[in-house]
Design an enzyme around this catalytic site. Structure first.
Site, PDB file in Angstrom:
ATOM      1  N   HIS A 108       0.854  -1.183   0.000  1.00 26.80           N
ATOM      2  CA  HIS A 108       0.000   0.000   0.000  1.00 26.80           C
ATOM      3  C   HIS A 108       0.890   1.233   0.000  1.00 26.80           C
ATOM      4  O   HIS A 108       2.113   1.148   0.115  1.00 26.80           O
ATOM      5  CB  HIS A 108      -0.942   0.005   1.204  1.00 26.80           C
ATOM      6  CG  HIS A 108      -2.172  -0.833   1.014  1.00 26.80           C
ATOM      7  ND1 HIS A 108      -3.115  -0.547   0.054  1.00 26.80           N
ATOM      8  CD2 HIS A 108      -2.606  -1.951   1.665  1.00 26.80           C
ATOM      9  CE1 HIS A 108      -4.079  -1.451   0.120  1.00 26.80           C
ATOM     10  NE2 HIS A 108      -3.794  -2.316   1.084  1.00 26.80           N
TER      11      HIS A 108
ATOM     12  N   ASP B  94      -0.246   6.969  -3.507  1.00 28.02           N
ATOM     13  CA  ASP B  94      -1.422   6.676  -4.327  1.00 28.02           C
ATOM     14  C   ASP B  94      -1.734   7.786  -5.319  1.00 28.02           C
ATOM     15  O   ASP B  94      -1.968   7.519  -6.503  1.00 28.02           O
ATOM     16  CB  ASP B  94      -2.646   6.473  -3.429  1.00 28.02           C
ATOM     17  CG  ASP B  94      -2.698   5.079  -2.808  1.00 28.02           C
ATOM     18  OD1 ASP B  94      -1.850   4.241  -3.153  1.00 28.02           O
ATOM     19  OD2 ASP B  94      -3.586   4.843  -1.978  1.00 28.02           O
TER      20      ASP B  94
END
Length: 382
Positions: free
Chosen positions: A131, A161
Site C-alpha cells: 500500500h 497513491d
C-alpha cells in the site's frame, strides 16, 4: 464546457485508489472515460453508494464479467475504439485474462496501455502486495516525515497513491496520447507508485546534495525543524501554519507580532536557535484565538494561514469565492484543477450506478438488442 481533453476516449478497468484518481483527472478535463466494473465490484465492497465516491465521477459505467469469453470480447471491442486503457492489477493478471498489451495493441496499434502498480511491472518486488505506506517507505519519501525524536508519520495516502501514482499516470497518459497522435504508435506505460514517490522528492535530493538537508527528521527547514515553518496551537485549541522562509516574509512576521524588537529572532537561519525560538512562538500564539490571529495576519505577506479541518475548508471565504469545492448529489468534493482560460472544465457529474451505461455502450459497438439480452442472461454483462 468540454475541457481540453474533449475527443479522448479512455477505458478504465475498475480498481481502487490511484487508478480511479487517474480516471477522475482525465474525465475532469474532458476525456470520455468508460469504467469497466466487475459484478459486485470494489465500490460495492466498500459499502458505499457509488454516487458518493468522487473518484468515480463523470464516468460512463459498464459491468462486465471478465471471466467469460463474451465479456472479454466486449472489453476488446471497447478498447478498439479507445485512445487509452488504464488498469491497476498486479503484473500478469491482465495477460491471464487475455487482455494484455500484446493482445490489445494488436487490436489497436495506437493504444496507450497505462499500467498502475506499487512496485512496477518487473523486479523482485513486482508480485508483492503493498500500500501507499510501503511504496513511499521504500522510495525514501516516508523517512523525512515526522517530528524530531519521533517515528515517521504517513501523510495519509497522498504521496504514493495520488501524487506519485494517479497524477503521474494521468500525465503519462496525456503525454503518450500526444505522441501516438503524431506517430500512430501506441505503447505501454509502467507507472509505479514507488517511482513516482521518489520523483516527488527531487527538490529535497538537490538540497541534500548541497549539504542543506539532514537525514534526522524534524531538524530541517521544511520538516518542522525551523520555528518559522511550523504549526502552532492557539488559545482556542485551533492551529495556524507559518511558512515565513524568505527574509522579507520573516520580517513581516516579526513586525505584525511585535517580535522585531526581540534580537533573539535575528538568528533566523541558525539551527541551534530554532528550538528556543519555537518555544517563544508557541507561547505567543497561545495568547490569542485562531480567529484573532487571522484578523491580524491573514491575506498579508507573513506566509500565514489557518489550519482548517475538512469540515471547515469548503466554507472558508477564499474557497467560496474561488469555487474550490461544490456539493454534488449531497457530497462535498473538490472541483477540477488546474483551470483553463480557453477550454474550461465542466462541473463533474455524480458517479454513475455500476452498469448504468452498459446497453448504450454495447449498442455503440454495433451489438443488437438480442445479443445484449443473451449476454445479460449469461451473466457476461449487467
Amino acid at each position: 464546457m468540454p475541457g481540453p481533453l474533449e475527443g479522448v476516449r479512455i477505458v478504465e478497468i475498475e480498481g481502487l485508489g490511484p487508478g480511479p484518481f487517474c480516471g477522475m483527472m482525465l474525465a475532469d478535463h474532458g476525456a470520455e472515460v468508460i469504467r469497466i466494473e466487475r459484478p459486485g465490484g470494489s465500490r460495492l465492497k466498500l459499502g458505499r453508494h457509488t454516487a458518493m465516491d468522487p473518484l468515480a465521477r463523470s464516468r460512463k459505467s459498464i459491468v462486465v464479467d471478465m471471466k467469460q469469453p463474451e465479456g472479454i470480447a466486449a472489453v476488446r471491442d471497447l478498447v478498439r475504439t479507445a485512445d487509452g486503457l488504464i488498469e491497476g492489477f498486479r503484473p500478469g493478471v491482465m495477460e491471464r485474462l487475455g487482455l494484455g498489451p500484446e493482445v490489445l495493441l494488436g487490436d489497436n496499434p495506437a493504444l496507450i496501455y497505462g499500467r498502475m502498480t506499487g512496485w512496477g511491472q518487473a523486479g523482485r518486488y513486482a508480485q508483492a502486495a503493498g500500500h501507499d505506506i510501503n511504496y513511499i517507505a521504500l522510495a525514501g519519501a516516508l523517512h523525512p516525515l515526522g517530528r524530531a525524536g519521533g517515528k515517521p508519520t504517513p501523510p495519509i495516502n497522498l504521496v504514493g497513491d495520488f501524487g506519485g501514482g494517479g497524477m503521474m499516470l494521468a500525465f503519462g497518459m496525456v503525454s503518450a496520447i500526444l505522441a501516438a497522435r503524431s506517430s500512430g504508435r501506441g505503447q505501454v506505460i509502467d507507472c509505479a507508485m514507488t517511482d513516482g514517490a521518489a520523483l516527488l522528492m527531487s527538490m529535497i535530493w538537490g538540497v541534500r546534495a548541497q549539504g542543506g538537508w539532514r537525514d534526522e527528521r524534524g531538524t530541517n527547514i521544511l520538516d518542522s525543524g525551523a520555528h518559522f515553518y511550523e504549526t502552532y496551537e492557539c488559545a482556542d485549541g485551533e492551529y495556524i501554519a507559518l511558512g515565513s522562509i524568505e527574509p522579507q516574509f520573516y520580517a513581516e512576521l516579526r513586525r505584525l507580532t511585535g517580535l522585531d524588537s526581540d534580537p533573539a529572532f535575528d538568528a533566523q537561519m541558525e539551527p541551534a536557535a530554532w528550538g528556543p525560538l519555537k518555544q517563544k512562538l508557541g507561547q505567543m500564539f497561545k495568547t490569542r484565538t485562531r480567529a484573532e490571529w487571522c484578523a491580524l495576519m491573514e491575506h498579508g505577506d507573513a506566509c500565514f494561514a489557518p489550519v482548517l479541518s475538512m469540515a471547515e475548508a469548503p466554507a472558508h471565504p477564499y474557497h467560496v469565492e474561488r469555487g474550490t469545492f461544490e456539493v454534488i448529489d449531497g457530497v462535498t468534493q473538490p472541483m477540477p484543477a488546474p483551470r483553463y482560460s480557453a477550454t474550461p472544465t465542466a462541473t463533474p457529474r455524480p458517479a454513475p450506478q455500476a452498469g448504468a451505461d452498459t446497453d448504450m455502450l454495447l449498442a455503440g459497438l454495433g451489438y443488437d438488442e438480442a445479443r445484449i439480452a443473451e449476454m445479460r442472461a449469461a451473466g457476461a454483462v449487467a
